[in-house]
Enzyme design. Structure first.
Site, short mmCIF file in Angstrom:
data_model
loop_
_atom_site.label_atom_id
_atom_site.label_comp_id
_atom_site.label_asym_id
_atom_site.label_seq_id
_atom_site.Cartn_x
_atom_site.Cartn_y
_atom_site.Cartn_z
N PRO A 90 -11.69 -0.98 3.72
CG PRO A 90 -10.99 -0.88 1.53
CD PRO A 90 -10.57 -1.02 2.77
CD GLU A 117 -2.52 -2.26 -4.13
OE1 GLU A 117 -3.83 -2.57 -4.40
OE2 GLU A 117 -1.90 -1.43 -4.65
NE ARG A 155 -20.33 17.30 13.71
CZ ARG A 155 -21.84 17.52 13.75
NH1 ARG A 155 -22.36 16.62 14.63
NH2 ARG A 155 -22.34 18.80 13.40
N1 4GX Z 1 -13.15 2.97 4.75
N2 4GX Z 1 -9.28 2.37 2.00
C1 4GX Z 1 -7.29 1.78 3.36
C2 4GX Z 1 -5.37 0.48 2.67
C3 4GX Z 1 -6.03 -0.88 2.32
C4 4GX Z 1 -5.83 -1.78 1.12
C5 4GX Z 1 -6.38 -2.98 1.05
C6 4GX Z 1 -6.83 -2.86 3.20
C7 4GX Z 1 -6.54 -3.44 2.21
C8 4GX Z 1 -11.56 2.84 3.24
C9 4GX Z 1 -12.74 2.62 3.65
C10 4GX Z 1 -10.76 2.59 2.27
C11 4GX Z 1 -8.47 2.28 1.07
C12 4GX Z 1 -8.17 2.85 3.35
C13 4GX Z 1 -7.57 1.22 0.98
N3 4GX Z 1 -6.25 -1.56 3.23
N4 4GX Z 1 -10.82 3.27 4.77
N5 4GX Z 1 -6.48 1.46 2.15
N6 4GX Z 1 -13.64 2.43 2.69
O1 4GX Z 1 -11.04 2.48 1.05
O2 4GX Z 1 -11.95 3.15 5.45
#
Ligand code: 4GX
Length: 248
Positions: A90, A117, A155
């Site tokens: 995120p 996390e 795609r």
């Molecule tokens: N767009 N996630 C990664 C692990 C995480 C936790 C904390 C960094 C800090 C997400 C998104 C997403 C959830 C994938 C947490 N990484 N990935 N994951 N929005 O929410 O790509």
């Protein structure tokens, strides 16, 4: 093009990617997909891949070494020039069509799907070229984000979509939203299909579709128009759309 996903849930990625457009692209040999489980590179007898965060607090953090070794294996498994390693989180750069269009020039895209996390910051800093995000919300792991990227890039690759379903007509490929679509019957809930679409006038149909694309973008995503230079003809079509809107 070759995709590699580093994930604690390799089946989740494989089982999903074998379906639909991505599955067909893999079967045709236009796309290769390999998955790498950091657990297979853990060196202790418990196959540990995560540990408690320094400084305390809730949750666990993915360890550097199993991730690093999994990425190294992914890199060494093919000898190609253009490689990019992307961490999905995120905190990343929001994924837009343009970013995905640029990926079609790569030979190998390695996607890191984190759980818990997060991952040790030193892995992101030293082993990942970029950090990308699906959007401003949180999912439980990066696997779904990796699958989104694989689908959206596949795609765009030559031969993956037939001429009929070509990606060129998609929303966002030209910076605008798609126009409305209709199929039989001609009347549904007393609503008729727009006349021009039944006219056989291909020039008129193309102009109507462009006008609808511009109008819908103006109505639903005005922010997209701020980034876009419209031609004189497009400006005129959008003005017509706005006038027709007032008459409704
Ligand atoms: N767009 N996630 C990664 C692990 C995480 C936790 C904390 C960094 C800090 C997400 C998104 C997403 C959830 C994938 C947490 N990484 N990935 N994951 N929005 O929410 O790509």
């Amino acid at each position: 093009m070759r995709f590699d996903v580093v994930t604690l849930f390799p089946e989740m990625v494989q089982d999903c990617a074998v379906n639909g457009v991505t599955g067909r692209a893999i079967k045709q040999g236009l796309v290769d997909l390999s998955v790498w489980n950091p657990r297979d590179y853990s060196v202790d007898r418990h196959k540990t891949v995560d540990d408690r965060p320094y400084g305390g607090g809730p949750g666990m953090v993915m360890k550097y070494q199993p991730l690093k070794d999994a990425v190294d294996q992914a890199r060494q498994s093919v000898d190609v020039k253009q490689v990019k390693v992307v961490y999905l989180s995120p905190q990343g750069k929001p994924i837009k069509q343009q970013l995905l269009n640029e990926c079609t020039d790569l030979d190998q895209l390695i996607l890191i799907a984190g759980r818990y996390e997060g991952v040790d910051e030193r892995f992101i800093e030293d082993e990942c070229h970029e950090e990308w995000s699906l959007g401003d919300f949180v999912i439980s792991g990066g696997e779904l984000a990796a699958l989104v990227v694989i689908d959206a890039v596949s795609r765009l690759l030559p031969g993956v979509l037939g001429d009929e379903e070509s990606a060129k007509q998609d929303s966002h490929m030209n910076g605008l939203l798609d126009c409305p679509h209709y199929t039989r019957p001609e009347v549904v809930n007393n609503k008729v299909v727009p006349d021009v679409l039944l006219s056989g006038n291909h020039k008129g149909i193309a102009l109507w579709r462009m006008k609808q694309s511009l109008g819908r973008t103006y109505q639903k995503r005005p922010d997209l128009l701020l980034d876009k230079e419209l031609t004189a003809q497009q400006q005129a079509l959008l003005e017509e759309f706005k006038i027709e809107l007032k008459c409704k």
